[in-house]
Write a protein that holds these residues in place. Structure first.
Motif, mmCIF file in Angstrom:
data_model
loop_
_atom_site.group_PDB
_atom_site.id
_atom_site.type_symbol
_atom_site.label_atom_id
_atom_site.label_comp_id
_atom_site.label_asym_id
_atom_site.label_seq_id
_atom_site.Cartn_x
_atom_site.Cartn_y
_atom_site.Cartn_z
ATOM 1 N N ILE A 180 29.044 -8.266 -13.010
ATOM 2 C CA ILE A 180 29.342 -8.381 -11.988
ATOM 3 C C ILE A 180 31.116 -8.281 -11.721
ATOM 4 N N ARG A 212 31.373 -5.559 -8.861
ATOM 5 C CA ARG A 212 31.253 -6.439 -7.292
ATOM 6 C C ARG A 212 32.345 -6.881 -7.599
ATOM 7 N N THR A 213 33.564 -7.380 -8.242
ATOM 8 C CA THR A 213 35.190 -7.430 -7.539
ATOM 9 C C THR A 213 35.904 -6.640 -7.866
ATOM 10 N N SER A 214 37.178 -7.377 -6.793
ATOM 11 C CA SER A 214 37.750 -6.134 -6.809
ATOM 12 C C SER A 214 38.754 -5.770 -7.927
ATOM 13 N N PHE A 255 36.998 -2.997 -9.848
ATOM 14 C CA PHE A 255 37.312 -1.676 -8.735
ATOM 15 C C PHE A 255 38.074 -1.627 -9.560
ATOM 16 N N LYS A 256 39.570 -1.992 -8.961
ATOM 17 C CA LYS A 256 40.444 -1.430 -9.913
ATOM 18 C C LYS A 256 40.743 -1.422 -10.885
ATOM 19 N N ILE A 271 41.027 -2.652 -1.161
ATOM 20 C CA ILE A 271 38.937 -4.053 -1.128
ATOM 21 C C ILE A 271 39.546 -5.082 -1.256
ATOM 22 N N GLU A 272 41.275 -5.860 -1.031
ATOM 23 C CA GLU A 272 40.778 -7.812 -0.904
ATOM 24 C C GLU A 272 40.209 -7.548 0.504
ATOM 25 N N LEU A 322 36.137 -8.936 -0.058
ATOM 26 C CA LEU A 322 35.870 -10.063 -0.610
ATOM 27 C C LEU A 322 35.480 -11.162 0.377
ATOM 28 N N GLY A 368 34.354 -14.721 -4.556
ATOM 29 C CA GLY A 368 35.142 -13.398 -5.241
ATOM 30 C C GLY A 368 34.729 -12.318 -5.324
ATOM 31 N N LEU A 369 33.030 -12.153 -4.998
ATOM 32 C CA LEU A 369 32.692 -10.870 -4.423
ATOM 33 C C LEU A 369 32.900 -10.216 -3.840
ATOM 34 N N LEU A 370 32.531 -8.339 -3.949
ATOM 35 C CA LEU A 370 32.982 -7.965 -3.220
ATOM 36 C C LEU A 370 31.629 -7.438 -2.375
ATOM 37 N N LEU A 407 29.866 -4.910 -0.785
ATOM 38 C CA LEU A 407 29.815 -3.345 -0.980
ATOM 39 C C LEU A 407 29.551 -2.601 0.201
ATOM 40 N N LYS A 418 32.303 -1.956 2.559
ATOM 41 C CA LYS A 418 33.173 -1.693 1.879
ATOM 42 C C LYS A 418 32.444 0.206 1.941
#
Lengths: 350, 504, 334
Positions: free
Chosen positions: A207, A211-213, A216-217, B360-361, B364, B368-370, B372, B375
């Motif tokens: 995750i 699934r988190t920034s 990703f970074k 990217i922020e 969220l 805190g999950l993206l 997708l 995106k």
């Protein structure tokens, strides 16, 4: 794809990947390759080793793989961000030693069950805090001071081991409350608890990465640190985060080791554990900015199947526990060569 | 004196469905400096690779020193005296000057043991050939680009070159170094060598060429003596368009409005000094100057990559402190770098992620999950909006052409809608078609209210997009021009004048 | 300029060595003795030989950790094999057989790397596990102390002996000659042969090395062969010096050996490194170890001190590089 064939173990690796396309599917095809390899090995041992396909042996694999598994996740994060972390094992031992000291010194001998559980929780928190601090030091050296990761963690590996040696005087810390063994020796619904912990951290790491920034970074930073900086990513903070989480994972490994062996020592695993985690990452195709948690998980399983399988197949033979090391090296070389041919074919077809 | 050393006749070359060269002929003569000019993608580099044996042409013949080749190998090319000096100079950064110069000779001799006296002697002879003096025991990576180029030239001469091909040789040189290089080139010419000077910098071509050949879209469109050729004519042949700035509509700027960005006395020691200017909303402000004038350092300072030592920066009237890139981004500044591959792109990563990295922020969600899906939808939107040509946003960005890659870098910043967008050489290495579209995009962004700082040494580009142009010289703003006040020729003259001042 | 810097690097290491020795000597005068000198050198011999074997590879840009496994595999296998034959002769045959095995092991690795275009580090990781596993499973899992008659006295064969005020009779072991010969050979190879210059060229810019006409694969093979042979020699020497043969010889040490080479100024990314620097790096680590004992730091805290020293040693150049980078960024414009 997973039904596989039960003869010629080398064939599936060379088999054409499911899809001819690029992108997601191509990454997926690596997962499929690993899965096929795992299934083939599993079937191979089920056939040649009499008691391999039993609840008992499978459960024992479930008890053995989590330590290396969680530690490999820590290693994966550092490679993923373009580094390497040679201090993972030293971190887990230091975390275990300090938590072990706490348990031996501060848990009253006559404490009731519930109280002991509370003390254990504090001990775990201590371990995790120690792992976190170790990660912070790595993060500072690599992210802020700018020491190349391999050198920085080589130095901290010695440093952390040095603290463990100093505190224990080289002795093994023992005398933990029996409740601790829940972590290392009990099952829930027949599934070993350490395995559940491993699966839990695998999912958590998945995750985090996908699934988190933050994940990703990490991926972009690993892929091109300069471009990451020029895209407004705070590289130092991300590196710090990766090594902090790696430190925590290492500490969890330390707790798992304590739970299984009911002891803590500076030398547990030594250099070989570190190298094994790198080896698993190599097998799982983890590279800067590339790699999947699921592939790492499967690679850990492959290692365990190989290890248990050969051990059982050769039981009674002198030094049987060591054959797996040999087999592991040979397998890895074969996988490299197979990948070379697969890559060549892909390059031709595109 | 015009002995033909090399004739490439009716050369055609295709890559897949793309025609790189279409029935092109090129002659190289002894004692002549021939300039090969063209935009990126015009077929210049394909031609270089064909006459040095790297590529085999689909059609056509090559004659070198009277020998006929249908297919030329690199070894044959070297034996015929053809030497290419690529932009990276092909040197060993960790070895000394002497060893770099002598290494080919050592290898050719077949000896297995190195005689260091011999190495030094070869190096001395080599240096003597162009009357250069370099410290023989200096390690190459510590030398400036100009010295490295000299070493590359010496290596070519020692390999008995009769034809030296230089691929964009001035890219990394300061004006003073360019003049020194030109002197060396002229001397080589005196000795009867043929020089093929490949460039897209027309003022340099003006200065050095005996004969100019221009390629456009894989065809030769001009081949004539340098006399009587001027920059606008060359530019016309290069681009196929008369550069007509009157046809472009410029956004009106509200002169009374407060500035979006104001810079006061900004100084970075060793970079630039006491730089002050204002940038208004809807405005495109050009910054030009030669390499080493401080233009890139100014951009990097504003973007926080090289924080300034002194001076103040105001955004929308409020003073801001920019000590890092993160600061700059937080204050609404975006930066499209000159070195796209190194600073702009994640080559192995999906196009979609290259675009969404700055936002990217925004994706969220809970815990805190993206998200997708959102995106990739956002990425798709930008891929369509900027017409990035790709079958899927999930492909790695390295599968794209230069022009499309640049669109991705632009998209990544535009998507954030920054207040101020700094563009450093936004069309370097971009094909003509994309270039026009990128210029149009810059004007569109200004229309939407962005303030744009355009750093470029491409004069037509500046004339087509900027309201005002700042000329930097030796780290200071030397002149400011309003577009209406100046013609392309005059601006070019100013730039060349700046060069002569600097090289004094 | 950089050449000067490299010289300075070696000079700095040398200064650190001298400074460290002085400090230790002041704290404990016993440090300034012939015996300390001889013992330090004796302890360094095998690391000299191994490091000189790995250095050429590292200069070409290859990071190897399997060299320790090759040392263990060749020495232990040779010993157990000769033991079985009832061999009672001298040391030479040991070196010969183990050296040949090391050569083959090196060539095998070179073949894998060059033929399949694989990263050196990844292959070395696989072979590291493989060779130790081979030793433990196929040959034996316990250390063996039965030395052939002809080799028994070897551990105390000295090149020179001296009277030491603290410990009495002391000597410098003859195998220091191997280290010196190997060092001179590798130095000569690196400096005076096309192969050696090719190693630097490959480490500096592999593409240009190929384009310039270096036989890159051949040069790689030579480097791997050298690494294999020298690792084997180091393994056998260690066996005789310690008077037993160990199937897991050096198993925890590959990273420490690499650290010594890097301390000596070699670059982990290739293109840089010298024999002298490597020797100084090895000595520095040995002196630190000895110093810790002689300065009276409790045994159990010695590793911690080494850790702290390592953190400081690796941080200083990084901080210097960071400053230099910032300076260069701004001066490029001037």
């Amino acid at each position: 794809m997973t039904q596989g064939t039960n003869d010629k173990p080398a064939a599936p690796i060379r088999r054409k990947p499911l899809a001819g396309a690029f992108g997601k599917i191509r990454i997926g095809s690596e997962t499929v390759q690993l899965l096929v390899l795992a299934v083939i090995l599993f079937m191979f041992f089920s056939i040649i080793v009499e008691k391999f396909l039993t609840v008992r042996s499978i459960t024992s694999m479930g008890f053995q793989m989590p330590e290396l598994g969680v530690l490999t996740l820590a290693m994966m994060l550092s490679i993923y961000t373009g580094g390497i972390n040679l201090s993972v094992n030293a971190t887990s031992n230091l975390a275990a030693v300090l938590a072990g000291f706490f348990m031996v010194r501060y848990i009253p001998k006559d404490a009731a069950g519930a109280v002991v559980t509370l003390y254990l929780a504090v001990a775990f928190l201590i371990a995790i805090a120690v792992g976190w601090v170790c990660g912070v030091i790595n993060g500072l050296l690599i992210g802020y001071v700018g020491v190349p990761p391999i050198l920085a963690t080589l130095a901290t590996m010695t440093l952390y081991t040095g603290i463990s040696v100093g505190l224990t005087g080289g002795a093994t810390v023992t005398g933990f409350p029996t409740q601790l063994s829940v972590i290392g020796a009990q099952t829930i619904l027949g599934i070993p608890i350490p395995f559940l912990i491993f699966v839990g951290f695998t999912i958590l790491t998945y995750i985090l990465l996908d699934r988190t920034s933050f994940g990703f970074k990490m991926r972009l930073l690993g892929s091109n640190p300069v471009a990451a900086e020029f895209s407004g990513i705070n590289n130092r903070a991300i590196i710090m985060g990766a090594y902090m989480y790696g430190g925590i994972l290492s500490a969890v490994t330390g707790i798992l080791i304590m739970g299984r062996t009911m002891s803590a020592a500076y030398e547990y695993g030594a250099t070989t554990y570190v190298l094994l985690t790198i080896l698993i990452c190599v097998l799982a195709n983890v590279n800067p900015g590339m790699g999947r948690v699921i592939d790492v998980f499967i690679a850990v399983v492959i290692l365990q199947i190989l290890s248990t399988g050969f051990q059982m197949a050769l039981s009674g033979v002198r030094g049987s526990t060591f054959f797996k090391d040999f087999a592991w090296g040979v397998l890895l070389v074969l996988v490299f060569i197979a990948n070379y041919f697969i890559r060549g074919r892909r390059a031709q077809s595109s | 004196m015009a002995e033909d050393l090399l004739r490439a006749e009716h050369i055609s070359k295709r890559f897949g469905g793309v025609v790189a060269l279409d029935d092109v002929s090129l002659t190289i003569r002894a004692g002549e400096i021939c300039c090969l000019v063209g935009e990126n993608g015009s077929g210049k580099s394909t031609m270089i690779k064909i006459i040095s044996g790297v590529y085999t042409p689909d059609e056509g013949d090559i004659y070198i020193n009277g020998h006929h080749y249908k297919r030329l190998t690199p070894i044959e090319a070297i034996h015929e005296g053809i030497q290419v000096i690529y932009q990276d100079f092909s040197l060993f950064p960790n070895l000394t000057v002497a060893e770099n110069i002598a290494i080919n000779e050592l290898l050719a001799s077949g000896k297995q043991v190195v005689d260091w006296k011999e190495v030094e002697q070869i190096a001395r002879e080599g240096l003597a050939r162009i009357n250069a003096s370099l410290p023989l025991d200096a390690v190459v990576e510590t030398l400036p680009a100009a010295d490295r180029q000299l070493i590359a030239i010496i290596k070519a001469l020692l390999a008995n070159a009769r034809i030296i091909i230089m691929d964009e040789p001035t890219t990394a040189l300061t004006q003073r170094e360019i003049q020194a290089l030109f002197n060396v080139i002229r001397e080589l010419k005196q000795r009867g060598l043929a020089i093929l000077f490949v460039s897209h910098k027309l003022n340099e071509v003006m200065e050095i060429a005996d004969r100019t050949v221009i390629f456009r879209n894989g065809k030769k469109v001009l081949d004539q003596g340098a006399a009587g050729l001027d920059i606008p004519t060359m530019a016309y042949y290069m681009t196929g368009r008369r550069l007509d700035t009157s046809a472009v509509t410029f956004e009106k700027i509200d002169e009374t409005a407060p500035p979006l960005l104001r810079v006061e006395g900004l100084t970075l020691h060793g970079g630039f000094y006491d730089v002050s200017f204002e940038l208004k909303a809807h405005e495109v402000l050009g910054v030009t100057g030669l390499l080493g004038s401080g233009r890139t350092e100014l951009a990097l300072s504003l973007f926080g990559a090289l924080p300034a030592d002194a001076g103040r920066i105001f955004i929308e009237g409020k003073e801001v402190v920019i000590r890092s890139i993160t600061d700059a981004v937080a204050h609404g500044i975006g930066y499209v770098p000159e070195d796209r591959i190194r600073e702009g792109l994640f080559l192995d990563q999906p196009i979609a992620d290259n675009i969404t990295v700055t936002l990217i922020e925004r994706f969220l969600r809970r815990l805190g999950l993206l998200d997708l899906r959102t995106k990739s939808a956002e990425a798709e939107r930008w891929i369509r909006h900027l017409e990035v040509k790709t079958p899927s946003g999930e492909l790695p960005v390295k599968t794209l052409s230069g022009g499309n890659q640049q669109r991705v870098v632009l998209a990544k910043w535009i998507a954030r809608s920054p207040k101020v967008l700094i563009l450093n050489g936004p069309t370097v290495g971009v094909d003509v078609g994309s270039k026009v579209e990128i210029h149009e995009l810059i004007r569109q962004l200004a229309h939407q209210g962005m303030g744009i700082l355009l750093i470029s040494d491409d004069i037509p580009e500046l004339m087509q997009t900027c309201h005002r142009i700042l000329l930097m010289r030796a780290g200071r703003i030397a002149r400011e021009f309003r577009r209406e006040e100046i013609t392309e020729q005059a601006l070019n003259a100013e730039l060349v004048a700046a060069a002569t001042v600097e090289s004094r | 300029m950089l050449k000067k810097a490299i010289r300075t690097h070696e000079f700095i290491i040398f200064l650190i060595l001298v400074a460290l020795s002085l400090v230790v000597g002041i704290i404990n005068p016993a440090f300034f003795s012939v015996s300390t000198l001889f013992d330090t050198l004796r302890a360094s011999i095998v690391y000299f030989i191994m490091s000189f074997g790995v250095l050429p590879l590292m200069i070409a840009g290859g990071v190897d950790i399997s060299f320790v496994a090759i040392a263990a595999m060749t020495s232990y296998t040779t010993h157990m094999f000769l033991l079985k034959l009832g061999y009672e002769g001298g040391t030479l045959l040991y070196f010969f057989i183990a050296g040949a095995m090391g050569l083959l092991a090196g060539l095998l690795m070179g073949f894998l790397v060059t033929r399949f275009n694989l990263p050196v580090f990844n292959v070395s990781l696989a072979l590291y596990t493989m060779w130790y596993g081979f030793n433990l499973f196929f040959i034996g899992a316990t250390a063996n102390f039965d030395l052939p008659q002809g080799t028994v006295g070897y551990y105390a064969r000295f090149l020179v002996t001296a009277k030491d005020p603290y410990v009495g009779q002391t000597g410098l072991h003859v195998s220091i000659i191997y280290a010196v010969v190997v060092g001179v050979f590798v130095w000569w190879l690196l400096k005076y042969t096309i192969i050696g210059r090719g190693l630097f060229a490959i480490g500096g810019n592999k593409e240009v090395a190929i384009r310039s006409g270096f036989n890159v694969n051949f040069i790689w093979m030579v480097a791997f062969a050298l690494m294999g042979v020298l690792s084997a020699i180091a393994g056998v020497t260690q066996g005789f010096l310690s008077r037993y043969f160990n199937p897991v010889l050096f198993i925890t040490q590959p990273l420490d050996v690499l650290a010594g080479i890097i301390l000596g100024g070699a670059s982990i990314t290739g293109g840089r490194g010298t024999v002298i620097g490597t020797a100084l790096g090895v000595l520095l680590i040995q002196i630190i170890n000895r110093a810790l004992i002689l300065t009276g730091i409790p045994v159990q805290w010695q590793k911690l001190v080494v850790g702290i020293i390592l953190v400081v040693f690796t941080s200083i150049p990084a901080i210097r590089a960071q400053r230099a980078r910032r300076l260069r960024r701004t001066t490029e414009a001037a």
